[in-house]
Design a protein around this motif. Structure first.
Motif, short mmCIF file in Angstrom:
data_model
loop_
_atom_site.label_atom_id
_atom_site.label_comp_id
_atom_site.label_asym_id
_atom_site.label_seq_id
_atom_site.Cartn_x
_atom_site.Cartn_y
_atom_site.Cartn_z
N ALA A 377 0.83 -1.21 0.00
CA ALA A 377 0.00 0.00 0.00
C ALA A 377 0.86 1.26 0.00
CB ALA A 377 -0.93 -0.02 1.20
N VAL A 378 1.75 1.35 -0.98
CA VAL A 378 2.62 2.53 -1.12
C VAL A 378 2.65 2.91 -2.60
CG1 VAL A 378 4.11 2.04 0.87
CG2 VAL A 378 4.68 1.07 -1.38
N PRO A 379 3.02 4.16 -2.91
CA PRO A 379 3.17 4.51 -4.33
C PRO A 379 4.23 3.64 -4.99
CG PRO A 379 3.15 6.48 -2.96
CD PRO A 379 3.25 5.32 -2.03
N LYS A 380 3.93 3.22 -6.21
CA LYS A 380 4.87 2.39 -6.97
C LYS A 380 5.07 3.02 -8.35
CE LYS A 380 2.07 -0.79 -5.43
NZ LYS A 380 1.24 -1.96 -5.15
N ILE A 381 6.31 3.21 -8.73
CA ILE A 381 6.64 3.74 -10.06
C ILE A 381 7.56 2.73 -10.74
CG2 ILE A 381 7.73 5.61 -11.36
CD1 ILE A 381 6.93 7.53 -9.14
N THR A 382 7.22 2.37 -11.96
CA THR A 382 8.02 1.39 -12.71
C THR A 382 8.65 2.06 -13.93
OG1 THR A 382 6.51 -0.37 -12.01
CG2 THR A 382 7.94 -0.85 -13.88
N ILE A 383 9.95 1.83 -14.09
CA ILE A 383 10.66 2.28 -15.29
C ILE A 383 11.18 1.04 -16.00
CG2 ILE A 383 12.45 3.81 -16.21
CD1 ILE A 383 10.79 5.44 -14.40
N VAL A 384 10.77 0.85 -17.25
CA VAL A 384 11.29 -0.27 -18.03
C VAL A 384 12.56 0.22 -18.71
CG1 VAL A 384 10.83 -2.00 -19.81
CG2 VAL A 384 8.95 -1.14 -18.40
N ILE A 385 13.71 -0.22 -18.18
CA ILE A 385 14.99 0.26 -18.67
C ILE A 385 15.57 -0.65 -19.75
CG2 ILE A 385 15.52 1.45 -16.51
CD1 ILE A 385 17.49 -0.88 -15.89
N GLY A 386 14.97 -1.83 -19.91
CA GLY A 386 15.45 -2.79 -20.90
C GLY A 386 14.30 -3.63 -21.40
N ALA A 412 13.43 0.19 -24.60
CA ALA A 412 12.66 -0.84 -23.91
C ALA A 412 11.93 -1.75 -24.90
CB ALA A 412 11.65 -0.18 -22.97
N ARG A 413 11.74 -3.00 -24.49
CA ARG A 413 10.96 -3.96 -25.29
C ARG A 413 9.89 -4.54 -24.36
NH1 ARG A 413 12.73 -2.99 -30.32
NH2 ARG A 413 11.58 -4.84 -30.93
N VAL A 414 8.65 -4.62 -24.85
CA VAL A 414 7.53 -5.14 -24.04
C VAL A 414 6.86 -6.26 -24.82
CG1 VAL A 414 5.36 -4.58 -22.90
CG2 VAL A 414 7.17 -2.86 -23.01
N ALA A 415 7.00 -7.50 -24.33
CA ALA A 415 6.40 -8.63 -25.05
C ALA A 415 6.35 -9.87 -24.15
CB ALA A 415 7.21 -8.95 -26.30
N LEU A 416 5.56 -10.85 -24.57
CA LEU A 416 5.50 -12.11 -23.84
C LEU A 416 6.81 -12.86 -23.94
CD1 LEU A 416 3.61 -13.96 -22.22
CD2 LEU A 416 2.95 -15.03 -24.38
N VAL A 417 7.40 -12.84 -25.14
CA VAL A 417 8.72 -13.46 -25.35
C VAL A 417 9.59 -12.51 -26.16
CG1 VAL A 417 7.92 -15.85 -25.25
CG2 VAL A 417 7.94 -14.67 -27.43
N ASP A 418 10.89 -12.65 -26.04
CA ASP A 418 11.81 -11.86 -26.83
C ASP A 418 11.96 -12.52 -28.19
OD1 ASP A 418 14.36 -10.93 -28.00
OD2 ASP A 418 14.54 -9.83 -26.11
N SER A 419 11.83 -11.74 -29.25
CA SER A 419 11.88 -12.31 -30.61
C SER A 419 13.22 -12.98 -30.88
CB SER A 419 11.61 -11.22 -31.65
OG SER A 419 12.56 -10.19 -31.54
N ARG A 420 14.29 -12.50 -30.21
CA ARG A 420 15.62 -13.10 -30.41
C ARG A 420 15.73 -14.46 -29.72
NH1 ARG A 420 18.38 -7.62 -28.45
NH2 ARG A 420 16.63 -7.93 -27.03
N HIS A 421 14.77 -14.73 -28.83
CA HIS A 421 14.75 -15.97 -28.06
C HIS A 421 13.69 -16.91 -28.65
CE1 HIS A 421 15.71 -18.13 -24.42
NE2 HIS A 421 14.49 -18.09 -23.94
N PHE A 422 13.10 -16.48 -29.76
CA PHE A 422 11.87 -17.09 -30.27
C PHE A 422 12.07 -18.53 -30.72
CE2 PHE A 422 8.50 -17.14 -33.71
CZ PHE A 422 7.46 -17.34 -32.81
N SER A 423 13.14 -18.78 -31.47
CA SER A 423 13.35 -20.12 -32.01
C SER A 423 13.50 -21.15 -30.88
CB SER A 423 14.59 -20.14 -32.90
OG SER A 423 15.70 -19.64 -32.18
N THR A 424 14.16 -20.76 -29.79
CA THR A 424 14.32 -21.66 -28.63
C THR A 424 12.97 -22.00 -28.03
OG1 THR A 424 16.27 -20.31 -28.20
CG2 THR A 424 15.74 -21.96 -26.56
N VAL A 425 12.11 -20.99 -27.93
CA VAL A 425 10.78 -21.19 -27.36
C VAL A 425 9.98 -22.18 -28.19
CG1 VAL A 425 8.59 -20.04 -26.82
CG2 VAL A 425 10.73 -18.90 -26.30
N LEU A 426 10.05 -22.03 -29.53
CA LEU A 426 9.31 -22.92 -30.42
C LEU A 426 9.78 -24.36 -30.27
CD1 LEU A 426 9.00 -20.85 -33.71
CD2 LEU A 426 7.17 -21.51 -32.16
#
Length: 474
Positions: A377-386, A412-426
């Motif tokens: 229950a406190v203020p929260k500020i988020t910075i996506v630095i990467g 910054a990149r915002v996604a479920l998976v990183d596209s550079r990591h994509f082939s490994t995920v598949l």
């Protein structure tokens, strides 16, 4: 370049039409007359940029935070140079976000209304649902009940739903020969009854000031209207927050160096303390559990004189790091210390087919930290630095965990998976599924495009893209 483009609204021709033919001030000129000084913080300026429904920079709606008569205010101003100020789905979302900020921080709200109402071809996306256009009026009523003042200036056309914004405000100023209020304008009157009526006779400043009472103050010019609204604000008995000047040190290392330190990769090879040393007052940081769960850095420091708790990614969010994060967040909540999250989450490598005990333990530890973050229950500020990837983005107070504010660095990149990591995920997902190579390539390119900071900000998944060197000020 993008900010410069957006600052021009609908473009030079549209501004010329707005200012010379319609005899109105451009929205940014209006703000200069209204605010104590020209330094205001614009919220999500890139919203709507290159969205599917045409070139709608800033969605015809400007929102931000600034001071009027020494009082911090949230303002919502229509930009009529963009599609006549008509409201698009993303414009509704932007207004609702500004109202949410006003409610959460108990900030006075100012509406500068100059709108053609809802953009009818997209009515199904902005009218019927809980988080659509009607929610703006609902919020106005709730804010009034919370005793958060709201004032409005009718500085242009206010048609249909747009007419309720000023009529639900506590005090409203309307500008002669410029401001109009009606549910349906002269063309619809003509179509329905065959009668021709002028905008002034149907819903002009004199009518609403002297006959209907929809407006409380009549102004003969825009300049007079903004002077009037400043006088109104000075009589609201809404005291400015006491703002003592807090003496603070600058970081020992220049914040400009953050331009070279902004992470471009998810592998987190860059120690996050290099970034902290360019953000914290005097580069001082009192670390918590320094030798435990080292892929998450936690501790206390001051930012522009204000004590904050820091939770910063420094690699993969392991079992130990998650437990440490949970402990630290609970400490901040107990001590009423705001938390600053620096998010650079690392996508997990493919897991073996049988789920290991270590993986299960990490899952449970991350769930524990999620609960701590959600309930703090406190203020929260988020910075996506990467990177902001997968479930770790929730644990680190991503958008779905309702931080008070969330900002992105341009890298910054915002996604479920990183596209550079994509082939490994598949490969991990299905060894038999090789798929068509061109289709996989297309999907990877799509992921790459959709994970950019600008794609995110255009959709209001955050409160704006900020330059790394401005982080302390923001």
């Amino acid at each position: 370049e993008l900010l410069e483009m957006v600052s021009k609204g609908g473009g030079e021709n549209a501004i010329l039409h707005h200012t010379q033919r319609s005899k109105k001030l451009f929205v940014r000129e209006r703000l200069k007359l209204l605010l104590d000084d020209e330094s205001f913080f614009e919220l999500s300026p890139l919203t709507g940029l290159n969205m599917p429904y045409g070139d709608v920079p800033a969605a015809g709606c400007l929102t931000g935070i600034g001071k009027i008569c020494g009082v911090w205010c949230v303002f919502m101003a229509n930009d009529a140079t963009v599609k006549g100020g008509t409201i698009y789905p993303i414009g509704v979302k932007k207004q609702l976000r500004a109202q949410e900020i006003a409610m959460q921080n108990r900030l006075l709200s100012v509406y500068l209304v100059d709108s053609g109402g809802a953009f009818l071809p997209l009515q199904s996306e902005l009218f019927p649902d809980k988080s659509h256009g009607g929610r703006v009026f609902y919020n106005e009523a709730i804010m009034s009940a919370m005793r958060i003042p709201q004032v409005a200036v009718v500085c242009g056309s206010c048609v249909a739903g747009g007419a309720y914004v000023p009529t639900m405000a506590e005090e409203t100023v309307i500008i002669d020969k410029i401001g109009t209020l009606f549910l349906a304008g002269p063309p619809l009157v003509k179509a329905a009854t065959g009668e021709y009526v002028s905008p002034e006779d149907l819903g002009g400043a004199k009518l609403h000031s002297a006959v209907s009472g929809c407006s409380d103050h009549f102004a003969s010019s825009e300049k007079e209207a903004y002077e009037c609204i400043r006088n109104v604000i000075s009589t609201l008995n809404y005291d400015p927050l006491p703002e003592e000047v807090i003496e603070h040190d600058s970081p020992l290392y220049s914040s400009d160096e953050l331009l070279g330190l902004a992470p471009q990769d998810y592998r987190c090879t860059l120690p996050v303390k290099l970034i902290l040393s360019r953000l914290m007052d005097g580069s001082r940081f009192q670390e918590f559990k320094a030798n435990y769960g080292t892929t998450l850095v936690t501790g206390f420091g001051h930012m522009e004189g204000h004590l904050v708790g820091i939770v910063a990614n420094n690699g993969e969010l392991s079992h130990d790091a998650s437990l440490k994060g949970s402990h630290f967040v609970q400490l901040c909540s107990q001590r009423s210390i705001p938390i600053l999250f620096l998010q650079n989450t690392a996508p997990q490598t493919a897991e073996p087919t049988s789920i290991s005990q270590a993986h299960s333990n990490r899952l449970k530890a991350q769930a524990s930290m999620m609960a701590a973050v959600a309930c703090a229950a406190v203020p929260k500020i988020t910075i996506v630095i990467g990177g902001c990837y997968g479930s770790e983005s929730y644990v680190m107070c991503g958008r779905s965990f309702s931080p008070n504010f969330l900002f992105l660095w341009p890298n910054a990149r915002v996604a479920l998976v990183d596209s550079r990591h994509f082939s490994t995920v598949l490969q991990a997902g299905d060894n038999d599924c090789t798929g068509d190579e061109s289709e996989l390539k297309h999907l990877k390119e799509k992921l790459e495009e959709e994970s950019s900071a600008f794609y995110s900000s255009a959709r209001l998944w955050d409160d704006g893209v900020i330059l790394p060197q401005n982080t302390r000020k923001v």
